[in-house]
Design a protein around this motif. Structure first.
Motif, mmCIF file in Angstrom:
data_model
loop_
_atom_site.group_PDB
_atom_site.id
_atom_site.type_symbol
_atom_site.label_atom_id
_atom_site.label_comp_id
_atom_site.label_asym_id
_atom_site.label_seq_id
_atom_site.Cartn_x
_atom_site.Cartn_y
_atom_site.Cartn_z
ATOM 1 N N SER A 158 -43.769 43.834 -2.988
ATOM 2 C CA SER A 158 -43.918 42.471 -2.482
ATOM 3 C C SER A 158 -45.358 42.122 -2.148
ATOM 4 N N TYR A 159 -46.265 43.043 -2.330
ATOM 5 C CA TYR A 159 -47.652 42.868 -1.920
ATOM 6 C C TYR A 159 -48.598 42.731 -3.105
ATOM 7 N N TYR A 160 -49.586 41.885 -2.927
ATOM 8 C CA TYR A 160 -50.743 41.936 -3.790
ATOM 9 C C TYR A 160 -51.469 43.260 -3.513
ATOM 10 N N MET A 161 -52.003 43.841 -4.563
ATOM 11 C CA MET A 161 -52.815 45.045 -4.406
ATOM 12 C C MET A 161 -54.224 44.749 -4.892
ATOM 13 N N ILE A 162 -55.171 45.275 -4.164
ATOM 14 C CA ILE A 162 -56.570 44.904 -4.361
ATOM 15 C C ILE A 162 -57.437 46.159 -4.353
ATOM 16 N N TRP A 163 -58.449 46.145 -5.157
ATOM 17 C CA TRP A 163 -59.519 47.146 -5.093
ATOM 18 C C TRP A 163 -60.782 46.447 -4.596
ATOM 19 N N VAL A 164 -61.372 47.049 -3.585
ATOM 20 C CA VAL A 164 -62.592 46.532 -2.964
ATOM 21 C C VAL A 164 -63.614 47.657 -2.974
ATOM 22 N N ARG A 165 -64.862 47.344 -3.187
ATOM 23 C CA ARG A 165 -65.893 48.375 -3.134
ATOM 24 C C ARG A 165 -66.995 47.981 -2.174
ATOM 25 N N GLN A 166 -67.672 49.001 -1.673
ATOM 26 C CA GLN A 166 -68.760 48.765 -0.733
ATOM 27 C C GLN A 166 -69.831 49.818 -0.900
ATOM 28 N N THR A 167 -71.073 49.367 -0.903
ATOM 29 C CA THR A 167 -72.220 50.262 -0.882
ATOM 30 C C THR A 167 -72.938 50.070 0.451
ATOM 31 N N PRO A 168 -73.636 51.088 0.933
ATOM 32 C CA PRO A 168 -74.322 50.982 2.230
ATOM 33 C C PRO A 168 -75.265 49.787 2.269
ATOM 34 N N GLY A 169 -75.163 49.008 3.329
ATOM 35 C CA GLY A 169 -76.045 47.869 3.505
ATOM 36 C C GLY A 169 -75.635 46.632 2.743
ATOM 37 N N MET A 170 -74.535 46.737 1.996
ATOM 38 C CA MET A 170 -74.072 45.597 1.200
ATOM 39 C C MET A 170 -72.709 45.137 1.714
ATOM 40 N N GLU A 171 -72.405 43.884 1.446
ATOM 41 C CA GLU A 171 -71.083 43.374 1.791
ATOM 42 C C GLU A 171 -70.036 43.961 0.864
ATOM 43 N N ARG A 172 -68.819 44.008 1.351
ATOM 44 C CA ARG A 172 -67.729 44.443 0.499
ATOM 45 C C ARG A 172 -67.556 43.469 -0.657
ATOM 46 N N GLU A 173 -67.229 44.010 -1.799
ATOM 47 C CA GLU A 173 -67.009 43.185 -2.982
ATOM 48 C C GLU A 173 -65.564 43.369 -3.446
ATOM 49 N N LEU A 174 -64.851 42.270 -3.571
ATOM 50 C CA LEU A 174 -63.508 42.306 -4.125
ATOM 51 C C LEU A 174 -63.637 42.502 -5.625
ATOM 52 N N VAL A 175 -63.198 43.646 -6.107
ATOM 53 C CA VAL A 175 -63.412 44.006 -7.502
ATOM 54 C C VAL A 175 -62.271 43.521 -8.395
ATOM 55 N N ALA A 176 -61.041 43.784 -7.957
ATOM 56 C CA ALA A 176 -59.891 43.445 -8.794
ATOM 57 C C ALA A 176 -58.657 43.277 -7.914
ATOM 58 N N ALA A 177 -57.742 42.464 -8.386
ATOM 59 C CA ALA A 177 -56.499 42.243 -7.658
ATOM 60 C C ALA A 177 -55.364 42.033 -8.646
ATOM 61 N N ILE A 178 -54.161 42.364 -8.194
ATOM 62 C CA ILE A 178 -52.994 42.215 -9.052
ATOM 63 C C ILE A 178 -51.832 41.686 -8.228
ATOM 64 N N ARG A 179 -51.130 40.731 -8.799
ATOM 65 C CA ARG A 179 -49.998 40.107 -8.130
ATOM 66 C C ARG A 179 -48.864 41.124 -7.966
ATOM 67 N N TRP A 180 -47.940 40.816 -7.052
ATOM 68 C CA TRP A 180 -46.926 41.817 -6.723
ATOM 69 C C TRP A 180 -46.119 42.276 -7.925
ATOM 70 N N ASN A 181 -45.893 41.386 -8.893
ATOM 71 C CA ASN A 181 -45.097 41.786 -10.050
ATOM 72 C C ASN A 181 -45.947 42.173 -11.257
ATOM 73 N N GLY A 182 -47.252 42.180 -11.065
ATOM 74 C CA GLY A 182 -48.140 42.634 -12.126
ATOM 75 C C GLY A 182 -48.452 41.613 -13.202
ATOM 76 N N ASP A 183 -47.950 40.380 -13.059
ATOM 77 C CA ASP A 183 -48.122 39.427 -14.154
ATOM 78 C C ASP A 183 -49.448 38.685 -14.113
ATOM 79 N N THR A 184 -50.163 38.847 -13.014
ATOM 80 C CA THR A 184 -51.443 38.148 -12.875
ATOM 81 C C THR A 184 -52.468 39.110 -12.290
ATOM 82 N N THR A 185 -53.637 39.133 -12.899
ATOM 83 C CA THR A 185 -54.741 39.955 -12.404
ATOM 84 C C THR A 185 -56.004 39.107 -12.310
ATOM 85 N N GLY A 186 -56.929 39.580 -11.506
ATOM 86 C CA GLY A 186 -58.207 38.903 -11.368
ATOM 87 C C GLY A 186 -59.310 39.915 -11.140
#
Length: 122
Positions: A31-59
């Motif tokens: 039931s949840y969106y799943m997301i990958w986020v990355r961070q390097t020291p001194g930098m803001e977190r970057e939303l890298v990729a996301a996928i809808r709960w049923n997998g039909d939509t990605t970004g």
């Protein structure tokens, strides 16, 4: 108890590939969106990729579009990030996160993993 456990990080030469995995438990994963986020020291977190709960939509962020692929297996409570053509600037700690649909709209994430280090050598 909610857990998100990432694995698959490591050291890879530029141009190489890695596949990150995230094992989820303790909540209704499908039931949840799943997301990958990355961070390097001194930098803001970057939303890298996301996928809808049923997998039909990605970004994807513009920085990884065409190189990274997010996928999920709701039967196994797993989410993956296939990373190809890796660049030095992809080096970061990669976090797996989960969000309800309502919180995804607000970019507020409900659960976070502990992160896995990806280092790309130039």
């Amino acid at each position: 108890q909610v857990q998100l456990i990432e694995s698959g990080g490591g050291l890879v030469p530029a141009g190489g590939s890695l596949r990150l995995s995230c094992a989820a438990s303790g909540f209704d994963f499908s039931s949840y969106y799943m997301i990958w986020v990355r961070q390097t020291p001194g930098m803001e977190r970057e939303l890298v990729a996301a996928i809808r709960w049923n997998g039909d939509t990605t970004g994807y962020s513009d920085s990884v579009k065409g190189r990274f692929v997010i996928s999920r297996d709701n039967a196994k409570n797993m989410v993956y990030l296939q990373m190809n053509s890796l660049k030095f600037e992809d080096s970061a700690v990669y976090y797996c996160a989960a969000a309800t649909p309502a919180n995804w709209v607000r970019r507020e994430f409900d659960y976070w993993g502990q992160g896995t280090q990806v280092t790309v050598s130039s």
